[in-house]
Motif scaffolding. Structure first.
Motif, short mmCIF file in Angstrom:
data_model
loop_
_atom_site.label_atom_id
_atom_site.label_comp_id
_atom_site.label_asym_id
_atom_site.label_seq_id
_atom_site.Cartn_x
_atom_site.Cartn_y
_atom_site.Cartn_z
N SER A 29 0.81 -1.18 0.08
CA SER A 29 -0.06 0.02 -0.03
C SER A 29 0.99 1.21 0.03
CB SER A 29 -1.03 -0.05 1.15
OG SER A 29 -0.26 -0.09 2.50
N ILE A 30 2.01 1.15 0.48
CA ILE A 30 2.87 2.55 0.73
C ILE A 30 3.55 2.61 -0.80
CG2 ILE A 30 5.03 3.22 1.52
CD1 ILE A 30 4.21 1.97 4.29
N GLN A 31 3.95 1.19 -1.38
CA GLN A 31 4.51 1.41 -2.72
C GLN A 31 3.48 2.00 -3.83
OE1 GLN A 31 5.55 -2.44 -4.34
NE2 GLN A 31 7.64 -1.48 -4.98
N ASN A 32 2.31 1.34 -3.48
CA ASN A 32 1.26 1.98 -4.43
C ASN A 32 0.78 3.43 -4.35
OD1 ASN A 32 0.99 -0.66 -5.45
ND2 ASN A 32 -0.89 -1.35 -4.23
N TRP A 33 1.12 3.93 -2.97
CA TRP A 33 0.68 5.23 -2.96
C TRP A 33 2.02 6.12 -3.58
CZ3 TRP A 33 3.49 8.84 0.66
CH2 TRP A 33 2.67 9.89 0.94
N THR A 34 3.20 5.96 -3.17
CA THR A 34 4.22 6.31 -3.78
C THR A 34 4.55 6.33 -5.27
OG1 THR A 34 5.74 4.58 -3.24
CG2 THR A 34 5.61 6.47 -1.51
N GLY A 35 3.98 5.40 -5.68
CA GLY A 35 4.43 4.80 -7.32
C GLY A 35 5.46 4.24 -7.37
N THR A 36 5.62 3.47 -8.53
CA THR A 36 6.64 2.62 -9.00
C THR A 36 6.86 2.97 -10.52
OG1 THR A 36 5.55 0.72 -9.19
CG2 THR A 36 6.68 0.97 -7.25
N ASP A 37 8.04 2.72 -11.16
CA ASP A 37 8.22 2.68 -12.35
C ASP A 37 8.28 1.08 -12.97
OD1 ASP A 37 8.65 3.60 -14.99
OD2 ASP A 37 10.47 4.29 -14.51
N GLY A 38 7.17 0.52 -13.01
CA GLY A 38 7.12 -0.98 -13.03
C GLY A 38 7.35 -1.18 -14.62
N VAL A 39 7.85 -2.35 -15.04
CA VAL A 39 8.01 -2.96 -16.45
C VAL A 39 7.29 -4.12 -16.36
CG1 VAL A 39 9.61 -3.63 -18.12
CG2 VAL A 39 10.07 -1.50 -16.71
N LEU A 40 6.55 -4.50 -17.42
CA LEU A 40 6.17 -5.99 -17.55
C LEU A 40 6.52 -6.11 -19.09
CD1 LEU A 40 4.00 -8.23 -16.74
CD2 LEU A 40 2.35 -7.13 -18.01
N GLU A 41 7.22 -7.52 -18.84
CA GLU A 41 7.56 -8.23 -20.18
C GLU A 41 6.55 -9.36 -20.45
OE1 GLU A 41 12.12 -6.28 -20.54
OE2 GLU A 41 12.00 -8.46 -19.82
N ILE A 42 6.31 -9.67 -21.45
CA ILE A 42 5.55 -10.90 -21.79
C ILE A 42 6.34 -11.86 -23.00
CG2 ILE A 42 3.27 -11.71 -22.72
CD1 ILE A 42 3.07 -10.11 -20.48
N TYR A 43 6.51 -12.96 -22.77
CA TYR A 43 7.48 -13.78 -23.59
C TYR A 43 6.60 -14.98 -24.17
CZ TYR A 43 11.56 -11.71 -21.20
OH TYR A 43 12.42 -10.86 -20.84
N ALA A 44 7.03 -15.23 -25.52
CA ALA A 44 6.67 -16.44 -26.09
C ALA A 44 7.88 -17.47 -25.94
CB ALA A 44 6.11 -16.04 -27.52
N GLY A 45 7.68 -18.34 -25.36
CA GLY A 45 8.82 -19.27 -25.40
C GLY A 45 10.18 -18.32 -24.72
N GLU A 46 11.11 -18.13 -25.20
CA GLU A 46 12.44 -17.19 -25.00
C GLU A 46 12.29 -15.99 -25.40
OE1 GLU A 46 16.07 -19.37 -25.12
OE2 GLU A 46 15.24 -21.24 -24.45
N GLN A 47 11.46 -15.63 -26.40
CA GLN A 47 11.36 -14.48 -27.13
C GLN A 47 10.39 -13.18 -26.60
OE1 GLN A 47 10.52 -14.64 -31.31
NE2 GLN A 47 10.69 -12.58 -31.59
N LEU A 48 10.91 -12.27 -26.22
CA LEU A 48 10.30 -11.12 -25.73
C LEU A 48 9.27 -10.63 -26.88
CD1 LEU A 48 9.69 -8.90 -23.60
CD2 LEU A 48 11.50 -7.53 -24.60
N VAL A 49 7.80 -10.87 -26.63
CA VAL A 49 6.98 -10.32 -27.42
C VAL A 49 6.25 -8.92 -27.14
CG1 VAL A 49 6.62 -12.53 -28.57
CG2 VAL A 49 5.38 -11.97 -26.49
N ARG A 50 6.07 -8.53 -25.98
CA ARG A 50 5.24 -7.32 -25.53
C ARG A 50 6.10 -6.53 -24.34
NH1 ARG A 50 3.13 -7.17 -29.88
NH2 ARG A 50 0.81 -7.22 -29.93
N ARG A 51 5.94 -5.37 -24.25
CA ARG A 51 6.62 -4.79 -23.22
C ARG A 51 5.87 -3.73 -22.70
NH1 ARG A 51 12.31 -3.06 -23.89
NH2 ARG A 51 12.75 -5.34 -22.95
N PHE A 52 5.40 -3.57 -21.51
CA PHE A 52 4.39 -2.46 -20.85
C PHE A 52 5.52 -1.81 -19.98
CE2 PHE A 52 1.66 -5.61 -22.34
CZ PHE A 52 0.73 -4.89 -22.97
N ILE A 53 5.57 -0.27 -19.86
CA ILE A 53 6.37 0.54 -19.07
C ILE A 53 5.56 1.67 -18.50
CG2 ILE A 53 8.61 0.02 -20.48
CD1 ILE A 53 8.14 2.72 -21.56
#
Length: 113
Positions: free
Chosen positions: A30-54
Motif C-alpha cells: 500500500s505504501i508502494q502503491n501510494w508512492t508509485g513505482t516505475d514498473g516494467v512488464l515483459e511478456i514472453y513467447a517461449g524465450e522471445q520477448l513479444v510485448r513490453r509495458f512500461i
C-alpha cells in the motif's frame, strides 16, 4: 508529553513486530502503491520477448464481484513499448492490459533506469 510520545513509539514498534508477514507485505504494497513505482512488464513467447509495458504503477489481481474470490489473471495500466526500447516515445499510448497467471510467461520488475 515526551513520555506519551515515547510510549506511542514503543507501542507502534511492538505492533509492527507482531504483524504477520502477510500483513507487513500488504502495508508495504500500500505504501508502494501510494508512492508509485516505475514498473516494467515483459511478456514472453517461449524465450522471445513479444510485448513490453512500461511506466506501470502496479499490477492488480482480479476479484469476482459476487464471490470476492481471486481470478486467475492480473491487470494494470501502462504504456505499450512498441519498439521495445524501454522509453515512452511520443507515439506510444497508455493502455489497459490483462494477462493470465496460468499460461503467460512474464516478468514484472521496477525500471532500473
Amino acid at each position: 508529553m515526551k513520555v506519551l510520545s515515547k510510549a506511542m513509539a514503543v507501542l507502534a514498534a511492538f505492533m509492527a513486530v507482531a504483524c504477520t508477514q502477510e500483513s507487513q507485505n500488504k502495508i508495504g504494497r500500500s505504501i508502494q502503491n501510494w508512492t508509485g513505482t516505475d514498473g516494467v512488464l515483459e511478456i514472453y513467447a517461449g524465450e522471445q520477448l513479444v510485448r513490453r509495458f512500461i511506466n506501470i504503477d502496479k499490477l492488480s489481481t482480479a476479484y469476482g464481484t459476487s464471490d470476492d474470490s481471486p481470478r486467475p489473471y492480473r491487470f494494470g495500466y501502462g504504456y505499450m513499448d512498441v519498439n521495445l526500447n524501454m522509453v515512452k516515445d511520443a507515439d506510444e499510448r497508455k493502455v489497459y492490459f490483462e494477462f493470465s497467471d496460468y499460461s503467460t510467461s512474464y516478468v514484472f520488475f521496477e525500471n532500473p533506469r
